[in-house]
Design a protein around this motif. Sequence first.
Motif, PDB file in Angstrom:
ATOM      1  N   TYR A  12       9.006  -0.944   4.207  1.00 23.10           N
ATOM      2  CA  TYR A  12       9.431  -0.663   2.541  1.00 23.10           C
ATOM      3  C   TYR A  12       8.312   0.034   1.968  1.00 23.10           C
ATOM      4  N   VAL A  13       7.181  -0.247   1.662  1.00 25.78           N
ATOM      5  CA  VAL A  13       6.065   0.383   1.100  1.00 25.78           C
ATOM      6  C   VAL A  13       5.586   1.646   1.969  1.00 25.78           C
ATOM      7  N   GLY A  14       5.556   1.188   3.207  1.00 26.41           N
ATOM      8  CA  GLY A  14       4.872   2.303   4.326  1.00 26.41           C
ATOM      9  C   GLY A  14       5.642   3.438   4.138  1.00 26.41           C
ATOM     10  N   SER A  15       7.095   3.225   4.074  1.00 24.00           N
ATOM     11  CA  SER A  15       7.715   4.806   3.959  1.00 24.00           C
ATOM     12  C   SER A  15       7.576   5.363   2.674  1.00 24.00           C
ATOM     13  N   LYS A 164       9.896  -2.772  -7.110  1.00 22.12           N
ATOM     14  CA  LYS A 164      11.068  -2.580  -6.743  1.00 22.12           C
ATOM     15  C   LYS A 164      11.433  -0.969  -6.552  1.00 22.12           C
ATOM     16  N   PRO A 165      12.498  -0.644  -5.932  1.00 18.50           N
ATOM     17  CA  PRO A 165      13.121   0.699  -5.839  1.00 18.50           C
ATOM     18  C   PRO A 165      13.026   1.197  -7.220  1.00 18.50           C
ATOM     19  N   VAL A 191       8.463   1.457  -6.166  1.00 19.56           N
ATOM     20  CA  VAL A 191       7.586   1.451  -4.897  1.00 19.56           C
ATOM     21  C   VAL A 191       7.112   3.128  -4.713  1.00 19.56           C
ATOM     22  N   ALA A 192       7.801   3.865  -5.410  1.00 19.15           N
ATOM     23  CA  ALA A 192       7.562   5.228  -5.388  1.00 19.15           C
ATOM     24  C   ALA A 192       6.180   5.680  -6.477  1.00 19.15           C
ATOM     25  N   ASP A 193       6.179   4.906  -7.581  1.00 21.37           N
ATOM     26  CA  ASP A 193       4.871   5.039  -8.174  1.00 21.37           C
ATOM     27  C   ASP A 193       3.910   4.165  -7.597  1.00 21.37           C
ATOM     28  N   PHE A 194       4.178   3.116  -7.028  1.00 21.12           N
ATOM     29  CA  PHE A 194       2.911   2.490  -6.359  1.00 21.12           C
ATOM     30  C   PHE A 194       2.375   3.262  -5.113  1.00 21.12           C
ATOM     31  N   ALA A 195       3.286   4.117  -4.481  1.00 22.18           N
ATOM     32  CA  ALA A 195       2.710   5.100  -3.473  1.00 22.18           C
ATOM     33  C   ALA A 195       2.024   6.226  -4.297  1.00 22.18           C
ATOM     34  N   VAL A 196       2.381   6.652  -5.308  1.00 19.17           N
ATOM     35  CA  VAL A 196       1.562   7.688  -6.050  1.00 19.17           C
ATOM     36  C   VAL A 196       0.495   7.241  -6.418  1.00 19.17           C
ATOM     37  N   ALA A 197       0.069   6.114  -7.068  1.00 20.70           N
ATOM     38  CA  ALA A 197      -1.098   5.309  -7.386  1.00 20.70           C
ATOM     39  C   ALA A 197      -2.201   5.285  -6.062  1.00 20.70           C
ATOM     40  N   GLU A 203      -7.058  10.392  -2.771  1.00 16.33           N
ATOM     41  CA  GLU A 203      -7.742  11.446  -2.928  1.00 16.33           C
ATOM     42  C   GLU A 203      -9.028  11.618  -3.770  1.00 16.33           C
ATOM     43  N   GLN A 204      -8.909  10.891  -4.681  1.00 16.57           N
ATOM     44  CA  GLN A 204     -10.164  10.625  -5.723  1.00 16.57           C
ATOM     45  C   GLN A 204     -11.107   9.854  -5.277  1.00 16.57           C
ATOM     46  N   GLY A 205     -10.953   8.747  -4.807  1.00 21.17           N
ATOM     47  CA  GLY A 205     -11.968   7.847  -4.089  1.00 21.17           C
ATOM     48  C   GLY A 205     -12.758   7.165  -5.364  1.00 21.17           C
ATOM     49  N   THR A 206     -12.109   6.714  -6.347  1.00 18.75           N
ATOM     50  CA  THR A 206     -12.818   6.266  -7.359  1.00 18.75           C
ATOM     51  C   THR A 206     -13.141   4.752  -7.377  1.00 18.75           C
ATOM     52  N   HIS A 207     -12.725   3.975  -6.371  1.00 20.57           N
ATOM     53  CA  HIS A 207     -12.972   2.693  -6.214  1.00 20.57           C
ATOM     54  C   HIS A 207     -13.482   2.341  -4.821  1.00 20.57           C
ATOM     55  N   HIS A 208     -14.539   1.569  -4.999  1.00 19.89           N
ATOM     56  CA  HIS A 208     -15.017   1.329  -3.511  1.00 19.89           C
ATOM     57  C   HIS A 208     -15.246  -0.537  -3.260  1.00 19.89           C
ATOM     58  N   ARG A 209     -14.924  -0.940  -2.202  1.00 21.52           N
ATOM     59  CA  ARG A 209     -15.014  -2.342  -1.977  1.00 21.52           C
ATOM     60  C   ARG A 209     -14.647  -3.331  -3.047  1.00 21.52           C
ATOM     61  N   GLU A 210     -13.470  -2.908  -3.546  1.00 16.69           N
ATOM     62  CA  GLU A 210     -12.881  -4.040  -4.922  1.00 16.69           C
ATOM     63  C   GLU A 210     -11.615  -3.974  -4.646  1.00 16.69           C
ATOM     64  N   GLY A 211     -10.887  -4.833  -5.303  1.00 11.79           N
ATOM     65  CA  GLY A 211      -9.182  -4.879  -5.477  1.00 11.79           C
ATOM     66  C   GLY A 211      -9.148  -4.105  -6.785  1.00 11.79           C
ATOM     67  N   MET A 212      -7.821  -3.632  -6.848  1.00  8.07           N
ATOM     68  CA  MET A 212      -7.107  -2.838  -7.974  1.00  8.07           C
ATOM     69  C   MET A 212      -5.752  -3.228  -8.049  1.00  8.07           C
ATOM     70  N   THR A 213      -5.018  -2.931  -9.188  1.00 10.44           N
ATOM     71  CA  THR A 213      -3.709  -3.085  -9.231  1.00 10.44           C
ATOM     72  C   THR A 213      -3.092  -1.909 -10.163  1.00 10.44           C
ATOM     73  N   VAL A 214      -1.747  -2.098 -10.125  1.00 11.99           N
ATOM     74  CA  VAL A 214      -1.000  -0.888 -10.780  1.00 11.99           C
ATOM     75  C   VAL A 214       0.332  -1.399 -11.392  1.00 11.99           C
ATOM     76  N   GLY A 215       0.710  -1.025 -12.456  1.00 11.35           N
ATOM     77  CA  GLY A 215       1.933  -1.672 -13.143  1.00 11.35           C
ATOM     78  C   GLY A 215       2.212  -0.853 -14.332  1.00 11.35           C
ATOM     79  N   TYR A 216       3.612  -0.829 -14.918  1.00  4.23           N
ATOM     80  CA  TYR A 216       3.806  -0.254 -16.121  1.00  4.23           C
ATOM     81  C   TYR A 216       3.192  -0.835 -17.228  1.00  4.23           C
TER      82      TYR A 216
END
Length: 216
Positions: A12-15, A164-165, A191-197, A203-216
Motif C-alpha cells: 500500500y505505502v510501498g507502491s 488514506k487513499p 498515501v500519495a502525500d506521505f510518499a511526496v514527503a 532528496e534533501q537529507g535534512t533529518h538524521h538518526r531521528e523520527g519525523m512525521t507528516v500530516g495535514y
Amino acid sequence: MKNIVIIGASGYVGSALLSEALNRGYRVKAVVRHPENLNIEDDNLEIVKGDVTNSVEVARLAVGMDAVISAYNPGWKDPDIYEHTLQGYKAIIEGVRKSGVKRLLVVGGAGRLYVRPGVRLLDSGEVPEHLLPGIKGLAAVYANYLLPEKELDWVFFSPAANLKPGERTGRFRLGKDDLIVDKDGDSRISVADFAVALIDELEQGTHHREGMTVGY
C-alpha cells in the motif's frame, strides 16, 4: 542520490513510494515477495524477488546503491506480526549495514507519536485492538533498533494516524514526535502525500538518526 532500493514496493505505502520515486527520475530496485503483483514497466525499474528477513540477502540486494527505503510489513493479518516485524527489521538493518549503504529511510507507524505529554498514540486507548500488535512492533523497531543505531544515517518516518487513499497535493506539515492534527482535530495524510514527503526527505537529507512525521 539516484539509485535506490525500495523494500515492499508492491504494498500500500510501498507502491506509492515507487510511483513517486519513478516520477522523479530515480532508478529503483523494487524488492518484493511476489513480483507478479507489481505490474509496472519502466526503464528505471528493476523488480527483484527477495527475502528481506535474511540479512545476507538484504546486503546483496543493497550493495552499490545510494539509499534504501523500507516499507516492510509482514502483513496486518499475520497473527505473529509483532515478532515478525522485529525479526524483519533486525535483518534489514543488519543487511543495509553490511552492504555499505549509509542512508536508510523506514516507513514507520504513528503509534510512537505523542497525543499529549507522556502519552503515545499506542497507549491512548484510541487504537483498534486488532491493529495494536503491528503498531507496537514498529514502535519497538524505532525504540530498540534504530535509536541505538549509530552507523546508519536513518530516518523513521511516521504518517499521521489516518493514512488514506487520496490526491497528491504536496501541501502538508512536518513534525518530529507529536501527532499532527488539523483544525478539526483529525490526524490524516494521503498515501500519495506521505510518499511526496518521504521522497523529499530522501532528496534533501535534512533529518538524521531521528523520527519525523507528516500530516495535514
